[in-house]
Design an enzyme around this catalytic site. Structure first.
Site, PDB file in Angstrom:
ATOM      1  N   HIS A 150       0.856  -1.187   0.000  1.00  0.00           N
ATOM      2  CA  HIS A 150       0.000   0.000   0.000  1.00  0.00           C
ATOM      3  C   HIS A 150       0.893   1.238   0.000  1.00  0.00           C
ATOM      4  CE1 HIS A 150      -3.158  -2.764   1.940  1.00  0.00           C
ATOM      5  NE2 HIS A 150      -3.383  -2.639   0.648  1.00  0.00           N
TER       6      HIS A 150
ATOM      7  N   GLU B  93       1.437   3.778   2.829  1.00  0.00           N
ATOM      8  CA  GLU B  93       1.952   3.322   4.118  1.00  0.00           C
ATOM      9  C   GLU B  93       3.478   3.431   4.153  1.00  0.00           C
ATOM     10  OE1 GLU B  93      -1.896   0.353   4.581  1.00  0.00           O
ATOM     11  OE2 GLU B  93       0.088  -0.527   4.385  1.00  0.00           O
TER      12      GLU B  93
ATOM     13  N   HIS C 124       3.025  -3.368   6.946  1.00  0.00           N
ATOM     14  CA  HIS C 124       1.990  -2.394   6.600  1.00  0.00           C
ATOM     15  C   HIS C 124       1.991  -1.227   7.576  1.00  0.00           C
ATOM     16  CE1 HIS C 124      -0.714  -4.473   3.594  1.00  0.00           C
ATOM     17  NE2 HIS C 124       0.122  -5.437   3.906  1.00  0.00           N
TER      18      HIS C 124
ATOM     19  N   GLU D 162       1.591  -4.392  11.357  1.00  0.00           N
ATOM     20  CA  GLU D 162       0.968  -3.081  11.222  1.00  0.00           C
ATOM     21  C   GLU D 162       1.690  -2.087  12.123  1.00  0.00           C
ATOM     22  OE1 GLU D 162      -1.476  -2.291   9.259  1.00  0.00           O
ATOM     23  OE2 GLU D 162      -2.605  -4.113   8.807  1.00  0.00           O
TER      24      GLU D 162
HETATM   25 ZN   LIG Z   1      -1.778  -1.797   4.318  1.00  0.00          ZN
END
Ligand SMILES: [Zn+2]
Length: 1178
Positions: A829, A832, A926, A1011
């Protein structure tokens, strides 16, 4: 203890026999049947009143569960039938009904079933002249109306007309009654058909006038609840389109906006201001975004004709009709269980356990053998140490081959002083707006300086540039087209230094540029090798090869020059009281006072000719550089700009990431920026997060920092929306505003603002170059290959990192070939960027000369795809690739043409599995925009089934709990990591993510998504601090340390490894202990953010009405009692209560209701109170 009350069975009969009163069954105790029974009834009512007014709602709920509401309603029906009605019974009965009814979620249905709506309405009508009685009726009316269906029935039967008669015209007589009527009306208006009726009958205008009257006359703010009640009525009516139109037509915006100005300074009036703000936001006429089309104006033609045409946008004219008009259906929230999250869990055991077949022909896997050169490498070169090797080693030892600043060493273990918050640090540079204290980073400051040997670098650059040139055969001129953005005008001092010949033309024409290569050369002469692992020359070399859709010709200074973390961490920003409403009122002012608005487009990517850049006194914006994202800037007021970001390429959504340049600013003036097309429903910007800023002047003065900055930050829903067609079929999509104010550190500086610390593709590529140059080739096996070309024609690098075998001996080579794999990847992504900083930390650690890294390389072969979505990153996307797809939703069946990076990463994983070498650990880095801390998502069948409430047959489902080990280790070794934020549930909506597919298809037990927050930490060492790149990089290196500990815990290890580890990790034990001591509260449950102080979304009606809070009505009833008491001068309700509760328990515990009545202690006090009503003046 809840006393056992024997309640009549409400289901048996709803009709009481009118005659035959004396023969009523004992349990029909509330049936008034004779004068003696009346006393009994009164007593029961009084006892019930006492019983239920004590303690918590539990008793009332018990009464409800035993059919209490039905019985009370039956008693009401009976009492109302007597002529004239006996108010000594009716009043306590009504009070009980109000108190019980508001807690009974099915009360509305019960009222309908008992056909009690008419009874209550006619009682109210009959008592129009008797305000105390009327007030009682209104309470019950309000409770009945809380069920929308019942409310609608009441509305049809004239309840609103009745209430309007009570509340108009404005009068301060009988305020309690007026209040009860207004509150009942507000509840009635929750029904949309009632709202429509009210709007049609002109009540809305009446309510506005009434509100104005109360507002003007209530100088001492004594009637806040009445004013609040009126606003609640308006709030509910304006939930429907007709209501909003009528509101606008009645000049509602002006009236409320003007009235609220008088309230802003008074904190008591916060509830009023909040409701007014909500109404104003809701009624603010909807507008389309001020852009020609919502789609990204760059279009990328996709291969294979897939989605070749952008979907039809539809004419913008149609948005009126399909706006966010409310669903006409009223929803009662009875029995609506909110279990949404659990619904998403995959509960099909077979699906959880199945291993899908290959998504491609097996023959295809052979091509990936080439991506595992380590498995066939014969290491002939180990034979003899060539002179060249020696010289290489010498060189790397001189360089900063030890980026061990994150790795605990005996002297810098976990920086115990880190938390000394109140110790302020002298700042390194001017930062006019930030006067709050800074946290010293102490031992975490990167101290090692790179000592670049200029001759070496020259050689490296030549190589790098040659590499770079080789990738652009088709367009050899490209490499000469990149320019560095012009430096600040005021940097004349700087130019003088390097361009004596330029002195004459210090102020070149606007936009005039320095010759790029000279600038670069001169900059580097002055500032050489300041930032570890950053080389502007490498950057330029790499940036020249980048292929972007808009064909960037400019370099943003921060990416070129580099960023170094500041020597302190920034605490999370405390939210200023009422910041959101202030901003919203500012927005509303634009509508009310349009002459204030400048409305000048100063930057427009789509139509540069329509903008007026460089207008006097306004900022100049720019964003056409790698990862840049700003589409349009409109000057609203002198120091306020509305900004619009670009949608992802080939998409019309995913606006969140921003990164742009701004210049021509004044210093020490707060500039307000509103990014008006954000899409997420909430943001960490509401919970302490700040955007980041980079000042070129600061950088040139030796402070090249991206800094968290900005104040008055908030994130809320605005009045812009998108038609169904333009919104990609999403009905009534709306936008959110991120607003922040910034004081720039210097006048006429060039500054960059971004959502988060930028990390471009060229940054990554040049970082890899630096790493390769810096590694010790005798120890570190490093291979950089190209996994594939992206759609945009950029190479997606694949790295292999492990230790060189100790020797060419057979057993050493065996050990080398048999090391288990760890597969890491990041940045699928593009928005990010935090994931890239974590990956940077991982990579620097892995190639470092730290002994732990050495050991780790000996234990594993690392396969790393550091940037899975280069095109997205390059083109300033937030979520998608050039195909407009979220690449992390393509893992089930990636398309080789549309999703090449995913297709080939999966292919490589398939290949590893096919040769029996599926990775031991898989982790996809992420960033998380809604949560704090760093945490892992993993996959567990059992935890998923448990969470979903499924019965788990442990005999059938066996599961290795090894997936929990790594997060547990990280919780101990990584300060930003929080185990309690981790989750191991498999959601259906995530079934096509890397984590789930690798777990299921490759059989990787330890398959994770890591994350990292954009914001900061709520736990542990960094509690209360926003994360900087230093903490993110540290997380990346600690992840590696975690892998080593995992290896030692979970895998058979050689004696040698164990011995070395023991030596190194003794220290680690100490580290872990210390961390644990420091973060003793890290075991606290981490919840998601609490609801925001101010509602972000004005359309959610949730709890803002004080519903679900029963104290309001209870208090009114209580106040009413004391009001009456005051006049009758009764002694001791309190004594009556204390003595009665014991008596009551004795009374009701007995199972024989018949004996109850005889045993009832008559309480004259209570009766006195009630009879007081009768004597009170109406
Ligand atoms: Zn992500």
């Amino acid at each position: 203890m809840v006393p056992h009350i024997h309640w009549p069975d409400a289901t048996k009969s709803t009709q009481y026999p009118n005659k035959d009163l004396g023969a009523s069954a004992p349990h029909d105790a509330l049936q008034p049947c004779s004068s003696c029974d009346k006393d009994v009834t009164l007593n029961i009512l009084s006892v019930l009143t006492d019983l239920l007014s004590l303690g918590t709602g539990r008793r009332i709920h018990y009464v409800i569960s035993k059919g209490g509401s039905e019985t009370l309603l039956q008693a009401l029906a009976a009492a109302a039938r007597t002529d004239p009605p006996d108010h000594s019974i009716l009043l306590p009965l009504l009070r009980l009904l109000a108190r019980v009814g508001q807690r009974d979620r099915k009360f509305g249905l019960k009222v309908q079933k008992a056909e009690a709506t008419d009874i209550i309405l006619s009682l109210a009508r009959r008592n129009l002249g008797h305000h105390l009685h009327l007030t009682h009726c209104l309470w019950v009316l309000r409770v009945c109306a809380s069920n929308v269906t019942t409310g609608t029935t009441l509305g049809i039967n004239g309840a609103m007309e009745l209430l309007f008669k009570v509340i108009t015209p404005y009068s301060k007589r009988h305020v309690r009654t007026v209040r009860a009527a207004i509150e009942a009306l507000a509840v009635l208006l929750k029904s949309k058909s009632n709202s429509r009726r009210a709007a049609n009958r002109g009540y809305l205008g009446g309510l506005l006038r009434l509100y104005q009257d109360w507002h003007h006359n209530d100088v001492s703010n004594s009637y806040i609840c009445i004013r609040g009640g009126l606003l609640l009525c308006l709030k509910h009516i304006t939930n429907i389109q007709l209501g909003r139109e009528t509101f606008l037509g009645s000049r509602g915006m002006e009236i409320l906006f003007t009235s609220v100005q008088d309230c802003l300074s008074c904190k008591n009036l916060d509830p009023i201001i909040t409701t007014v703000t909500q109404i104003l936001r809701k009624c603010y006429p909807k507008e389309s975004l001020p852009v020609v089309t919502v789609r990204n104006s760059s279009f990328f033609p996709l291969p294979g004709n897939a989605k070749a045409e952008p979907p039809c946008e539809g004419s913008e004219a149609d948005y009126e009709s399909d706006g966010e008009e409310e669903a006409e259906k009223d929803l009662d929230n009875e029995d609506v269980e909110s279990k949404e999250e659990d619904y998403d869990l995959e509960t099909d055991v077979n699906k959880l356990r199945s291993r899908p077949t290959l998504d491609r022909p097996e023959e295809e896997l052979g091509q990936y053998e080439a991506m595992c050169p380590e498995l066939s490498h014969n290491f002939q070169e180990l034979e003899s140490e060539s002179e060249e090797d020696k010289s290489l080693e010498d060189r790397t030892e001189n360089l900063c081959s030890t980026p061990s600043h994150f790795i605990p060493s005996a002297t810098s273990v976990k920086h115990p002083n880190y938390r000394r918050r109140n110790q302020s640090v002298t700042e390194m540079g001017p930062d006019p707006e930030e006067k709050d204290f800074k946290v010293p980073l102490q031992s975490w400051t990167k101290k090692e300086k790179c000592r670049w040997d200029p001759t070496d670098e020259k050689r490296d650059i030549v190589e790098a540039v040659q590499d770079a040139d080789s990738c652009e055969e088709e367009d050899p001129t490209r490499s000469h087209m990149l320019t560095l953005r012009p430096l600040p005008k005021e940097a004349a001092w700087y130019k003088k230094m390097f361009y004596p010949e330029c002195e004459a033309s210090i102020n070149p024409s606007p936009g005039g540029r320095l010759e790029s290569s000279d600038t670069v050369r001169n900059l580097l002469e002055k500032h050489q090798g300041d930032i570890p692992f950053q080389s502007p020359r490498f950057y330029v070399a790499r940036a020249k090869c980048v292929k972007s859709i808009p064909d960037y010709k400019d370099l943003a200074f921060p990416d070129f020059w580099g960023h170094q973390p500041p020597p302190y961490s920034k605490p999370m920003l405390e939210r200023k009281h009422g910041v959101q409403r202030d901003k919203v009122l500012d927005d509303v002012r634009r509508l009310i006072q349009p002459s204030d608005v400048i409305g000048r487009t100063v930057f427009d990517l789509d139509e540069p000719s329509h903008s007026s850049p460089g207008a006097p006194g306004c900022l100049t914006f720019f964003s056409k550089f790698e990862s840049g994202n700003l589409r349009k800037a409109i000057q609203v007021r002198e120091f306020e700009y509305d900004l619009i970001t670009n949608a992802d390429v080939n998409s019309n959504q995913h606006h969140q990431w921003f990164y742009f340049e701004v210049r021509d600013m004044k210093s020490a003036v707060p500039y307000r920026f509103n990014i008006i097309n954000c899409e997420k429903f909430n943001s960490q910007f509401n919970y302490g997060m700040q955007p980041v800023m980079y000042s070129v002047k600061e950088a040139l003065q030796g402070r090249p920092h991206w800094l968290r900055t900005g104040h008055d930050i908030c994130y809320y829903k605005n009045h812009y929306h998108c038609s169904t067609a333009a919104g990609g079929g999403i009905r009534g999509k709306c936008y959110y505003t991120l607003t922040f104010s910034i004081k720039f550190p210097h006048k006429d500086d060039v500054c960059y603002l971004a959502y988060h610390y930028p990390y471009t593709y060229s940054t990554m590529m040049s970082h890899l170059d630096m790493l390769e140059q810096n590694r010790n080739p005798r120890k570190v096996y490093w291979r950089q290959q190209t996994l594939c070309q992206t759609l945009g024609g950029n190479p997606c690098p694949l790295l292999t990192i492990t230790a060189m075998p100790d020797s060419k001996k057979r057993e050493d080579l065996e050990q080398f070939y048999n090391r288990p794999y760890v597969f890491l990847m990041a940045r699928v992504h593009p928005g990010e960027s935090n994931a890239s900083w974590v990956m940077k930390g991982t990579l620097e650690f892995l190639v470092s000369s730290d002994p732990i890294a050495d050991l780790l390389r000996n234990c594993f072969i690392f396969k790393i795809v550091p940037m899975l979505n280069p095109d997205g990153v390059i083109n300033g996307n937030h979520r998608c690739s050039l195909s407009g797809d979220d690449l992390n939703r393509q893992w089930l069946t990636p398309n080789s043409q549309l999703h090449p990076t995913i297709y080939h990463t999966k292919g490589l994983l398939y290949y590893l599995r096919s040769i029996g070498r599926a990775p031991l650990v898989f982790c996809d880095y992420h960033g998380h925009s809604q949560k704090k801390n760093v945490f892992l998502y993993g996959c567990s069948i059992k935890e998923t089934l448990w969470q979903a409430g499924c019965v788990v047959d442990t005999a059938v489902i066996t599961e290795d709990v090894g997936y929990r080990t790594l997060p547990k280790i990280l919780d101990k070794v990584a300060p930003a990591f929080v185990m309690n934020s981790c989750s191991f549930l498999v959601e259906k909506s995530r079934e096509s993510t890397a984590r789930v597919v690798v777990w299921k298809e490759m059989g990787v037990l330890r398959s994770y998504t890591m994350e990292s927050t954009y914001c900061g930490c709520s736990h542990g060492l960094y509690k209360g601090l926003q994360l900087g790149t230093q903490e993110l990089e540290e997380m990346g290196s600690k992840f590696c340390l975690g892998l080593l500990i995992l290896h030692l815990k979970s895998l058979p290890c050689s004696r040698k490894v164990m011995a070395q580890a023991a030596l190194l990790l003794d220290l680690e034990e100490e580290v872990t202990d210390r961390v644990q001591r420091n973060c003793s509260n890290s075991s606290l449950e981490t919840e998601d953010e609490p609801p925001c102080v101010e509602e972000i979304d004005y359309n959610t009606d949730s709890c803002s009405d004080g519903e679900g809070d029963f104290s309001g009505l209870d208090q009114e009833i209580q106040e009413c009692l004391s009001w009456v008491e005051g006049e009758t001068e009764d002694e001791g309700v309190t004594t009556g209560q204390t003595c009665s509760s014991k008596a009551l328990r004795e009374l009701y515990i007995s199972s024989q209701p018949a004996s109850n009545s005889t045993a009832l202690p008559l309480r004259s006090t209570a009766l006195g109170v009630y009879s007081g009503f009768e004597s009170s003046p109406a």
